[in-house]
Design an enzyme around this catalytic site. Structure first.
Site, PDB file in Angstrom:
ATOM      1  CG  ASP A  77      66.933  -5.993  96.357  1.00  0.00           C
ATOM      2  OD1 ASP A  77      67.746  -6.772  96.916  1.00  0.00           O
ATOM      3  OD2 ASP A  77      65.751  -6.288  96.123  1.00  0.00           O
ATOM      4  CG  ASP A 117      54.885  10.435  81.483  1.00  0.00           C
ATOM      5  OD1 ASP A 117      54.672  11.498  80.873  1.00  0.00           O
ATOM      6  OD2 ASP A 117      54.244  10.098  82.493  1.00  0.00           O
ATOM      7  N   GLY A 118      57.356   7.675  78.765  1.00  0.00           N
ATOM      8  CA  GLY A 118      58.533   6.936  78.292  1.00  0.00           C
ATOM      9  C   GLY A 118      59.031   7.494  76.960  1.00  0.00           C
ATOM     10  CG  ASN A 129      61.569   9.651  84.844  1.00  0.00           C
ATOM     11  OD1 ASN A 129      61.028  10.738  84.969  1.00  0.00           O
ATOM     12  ND2 ASN A 129      60.969   8.603  84.300  1.00  0.00           N
ATOM     13  CD  GLU A 130      64.196   6.530  87.268  1.00  0.00           C
ATOM     14  OE1 GLU A 130      64.557   6.211  86.104  1.00  0.00           O
ATOM     15  OE2 GLU A 130      63.007   6.753  87.548  1.00  0.00           O
ATOM     16  CB  ALA A 174      64.815  -4.601  99.218  1.00  0.00           C
ATOM     17  NE  ARG A 225      76.922  -5.232 104.565  1.00  0.00           N
ATOM     18  CZ  ARG A 225      77.541  -4.366 105.355  1.00  0.00           C
ATOM     19  NH1 ARG A 225      76.884  -3.390 105.913  1.00  0.00           N
ATOM     20  NH2 ARG A 225      78.842  -4.493 105.589  1.00  0.00           N
TER      21      ARG A 225
HETATM   22  P1  NAP Z   1      58.490   1.101  81.050  1.00  0.00           P
HETATM   23  O1  NAP Z   1      58.827   0.036  82.039  1.00  0.00           O
HETATM   24  O2  NAP Z   1      57.987   0.714  79.713  1.00  0.00           O
HETATM   25  O3  NAP Z   1      57.415   2.143  81.681  1.00  0.00           O
HETATM   26  C1  NAP Z   1      57.506   2.622  82.943  1.00  0.00           C
HETATM   27  C2  NAP Z   1      56.221   3.336  83.329  1.00  0.00           C
HETATM   28  O4  NAP Z   1      56.619   4.532  84.018  1.00  0.00           O
HETATM   29  C3  NAP Z   1      55.322   3.791  82.168  1.00  0.00           C
HETATM   30  O5  NAP Z   1      53.985   3.590  82.536  1.00  0.00           O
HETATM   31  C4  NAP Z   1      55.636   5.267  82.047  1.00  0.00           C
HETATM   32  O6  NAP Z   1      54.551   6.033  81.533  1.00  0.00           O
HETATM   33  C5  NAP Z   1      55.866   5.633  83.485  1.00  0.00           C
HETATM   34  N1  NAP Z   1      56.654   6.851  83.702  1.00  0.00           N
HETATM   35  C6  NAP Z   1      57.785   7.258  83.082  1.00  0.00           C
HETATM   36  N2  NAP Z   1      58.186   8.434  83.584  1.00  0.00           N
HETATM   37  C7  NAP Z   1      57.272   8.769  84.536  1.00  0.00           C
HETATM   38  C8  NAP Z   1      57.143   9.878  85.421  1.00  0.00           C
HETATM   39  N3  NAP Z   1      58.046  10.852  85.438  1.00  0.00           N
HETATM   40  N4  NAP Z   1      56.094   9.886  86.274  1.00  0.00           N
HETATM   41  C9  NAP Z   1      55.177   8.904  86.293  1.00  0.00           C
HETATM   42  N5  NAP Z   1      55.253   7.826  85.492  1.00  0.00           N
HETATM   43  C10 NAP Z   1      56.291   7.769  84.619  1.00  0.00           C
HETATM   44  O7  NAP Z   1      59.820   1.981  80.877  1.00  0.00           O
HETATM   45  P2  NAP Z   1      60.080   3.280  80.029  1.00  0.00           P
HETATM   46  O8  NAP Z   1      58.833   3.735  79.341  1.00  0.00           O
HETATM   47  O9  NAP Z   1      61.327   3.042  79.231  1.00  0.00           O
HETATM   48  O10 NAP Z   1      60.405   4.308  81.210  1.00  0.00           O
HETATM   49  C11 NAP Z   1      61.552   4.189  81.995  1.00  0.00           C
HETATM   50  C12 NAP Z   1      61.138   4.543  83.390  1.00  0.00           C
HETATM   51  O11 NAP Z   1      60.441   3.441  83.965  1.00  0.00           O
HETATM   52  C13 NAP Z   1      62.274   4.785  84.341  1.00  0.00           C
HETATM   53  O12 NAP Z   1      62.758   6.099  84.255  1.00  0.00           O
HETATM   54  C14 NAP Z   1      61.627   4.490  85.679  1.00  0.00           C
HETATM   55  O13 NAP Z   1      61.164   5.647  86.320  1.00  0.00           O
HETATM   56  C15 NAP Z   1      60.435   3.628  85.352  1.00  0.00           C
HETATM   57  N6  NAP Z   1      60.514   2.373  86.072  1.00  0.00           N
HETATM   58  C16 NAP Z   1      59.615   2.167  87.079  1.00  0.00           C
HETATM   59  C17 NAP Z   1      59.685   1.023  87.845  1.00  0.00           C
HETATM   60  C18 NAP Z   1      58.687   0.839  88.947  1.00  0.00           C
HETATM   61  O14 NAP Z   1      57.792   1.689  89.084  1.00  0.00           O
HETATM   62  N7  NAP Z   1      58.818  -0.215  89.744  1.00  0.00           N
HETATM   63  C19 NAP Z   1      60.655   0.065  87.606  1.00  0.00           C
HETATM   64  C20 NAP Z   1      61.570   0.297  86.584  1.00  0.00           C
HETATM   65  C21 NAP Z   1      61.491   1.478  85.818  1.00  0.00           C
HETATM   66  P3  NAP Z   1      54.045   5.944  80.020  1.00  0.00           P
HETATM   67  O15 NAP Z   1      53.216   4.699  79.940  1.00  0.00           O
HETATM   68  O16 NAP Z   1      53.240   7.193  79.850  1.00  0.00           O
HETATM   69  O17 NAP Z   1      55.243   5.895  79.115  1.00  0.00           O
END
Ligand code: NAP
Length: 264
Positions: free
Chosen positions: A150, A45-46, A122-123, A185, A148
């Site tokens: 994070d 997805d990333g 995504n967001e 938070a 107020r």
């Molecule tokens: P990453 O930290 O390497 O991966 C984030 C994880 O989120 C990966 O496992 C990715 O899946 C999964 N993901 C991405 N889009 C998704 C969706 N629409 N539904 C379900 N899972 C999804 O970061 P990245 O690959 O650059 O992706 C950025 C995304 O990370 C941001 O958009 C944010 O949503 C997410 N993120 C999540 C958290 C958290 O859950 N606490 C914190 C920070 C960011 P794949 O392994 O298939 O790529």
């Protein structure tokens, strides 16, 4: 038809990318990295998030399809074993297109700086550079609360299974044109109060964040983190633009949710 293939960059995804490209060239499709009609993203997805931002100027002309080389994905829902089937389906166009809503973020600056506009698949999140984030939250022009904590996360329906889910947000079906505001938070006591629940806003409602005590913030747009200085406001709403996915077989959203989070 013109196509492009993007890869996560690891050996498995790169090998698959080359294979897909060779197959599609055999079918006499044209490889065009700059102006593709269809983009096949190989990785996860990333990787599809990166592909979306790479082709953000052509959203109305480009369809996306994702092949995953790790675990099951939401945007990347084809597995490597299926690529022959996928390639034949692509070569046999026309295919069905499904559209998902996107998030629009407009950041305005103090002292009349030029505003910046982003689209997120995504967001978008907002955090303080250091210390507690303090933001007034306005919904549809009315003061709603002083937050107020994070940070705040504003997600699309298809992004609701990503960061938003980790924050306790609801999973939204991508056919619903809405955005979701989730807290990170929040400080809640007798003095400081926020609603404490994720909010889901319809497409005709705008959410505006206004700084209270500081004006520099870390704003994320999907995988991108940017420092914005002298911020006057950050406005969120459902974008007019949409992402288009090429659909070749039914794979219902709730099945993907089940297979990813309940059991596969
Ligand atoms: P990453 O930290 O390497 O991966 C984030 C994880 O989120 C990966 O496992 C990715 O899946 C999964 N993901 C991405 N889009 C998704 C969706 N629409 N539904 C379900 N899972 C999804 O970061 P990245 O690959 O650059 O992706 C950025 C995304 O990370 C941001 O958009 C944010 O949503 C997410 N993120 C999540 C958290 C958290 O859950 N606490 C914190 C920070 C960011 P794949 O392994 O298939 O790529």
């Amino acid at each position: 038809m013109k196509f492009a293939v993007t890869s996560k960059g690891d050996a498995k995804s790169n090998a698959l990318m080359h294979k897909i490209r060779a197959y599609l060239l055999d079918f006499k499709l044209t490889y065009d990295e700059n102006k593709p009609d269809i983009v096949i993203s190989v990785g996860g997805d990333g990787t599809l998030l990166y592909a979306f931002h790479r082709y953000i100027e052509r959203l109305d002309k480009t369809a996306f399809v994702g092949v995953h080389t790790g675990h099951l994905g939401f945007y990347a829902d084809w597995v490597p074993d299926e690529i022959e089937k996928l390639v034949i389906a692509i070569a046999r166009t026309p295919y069905q297109i499904i559209e998902y809503p996107l998030l629009e973020a407009i950041i305005r600056y103090q002292h009349g700086g030029k505003e910046t506009r982003y689209l997120a698949l995504n967001e978008s999140t907002v955090k303080a550079v250091d210390g507690t984030l303090v933001m007034d939250v306005e919904i549809r022009g009315d003061q709603f609360e002083r937050f107020r904590g994070d940070g705040l996360c504003i997600s699309t329906p298809s992004g609701s299974t990503a960061y938003n889910k980790a924050l306790g947000g609801a999973i939204l079906h991508p056919s619903i044109r809405a955005l979701q505001l989730a807290e990170m938070a929040s400080i809640n006591n007798r003095v400081f109060r926020t609603v404490g629940s994720p909010l889901i806003l319809p497409a005709h409602h705008t959410c505006m964040l206004k700084p209270v005590n500081r004006s520099d913030f870390l704003v994320t747009i999907d995988h991108l983190t940017l420092l914005h200085k002298d911020v006057k406001s950050i406005q969120y709403r459902v974008a007019n633009e949409k992402i288009r996915f090429a659909r070749f077989r039914p794979f219902p959203f709730w099945k993907r949710v089940h297979d990813s989070f309940v059991s596969s």
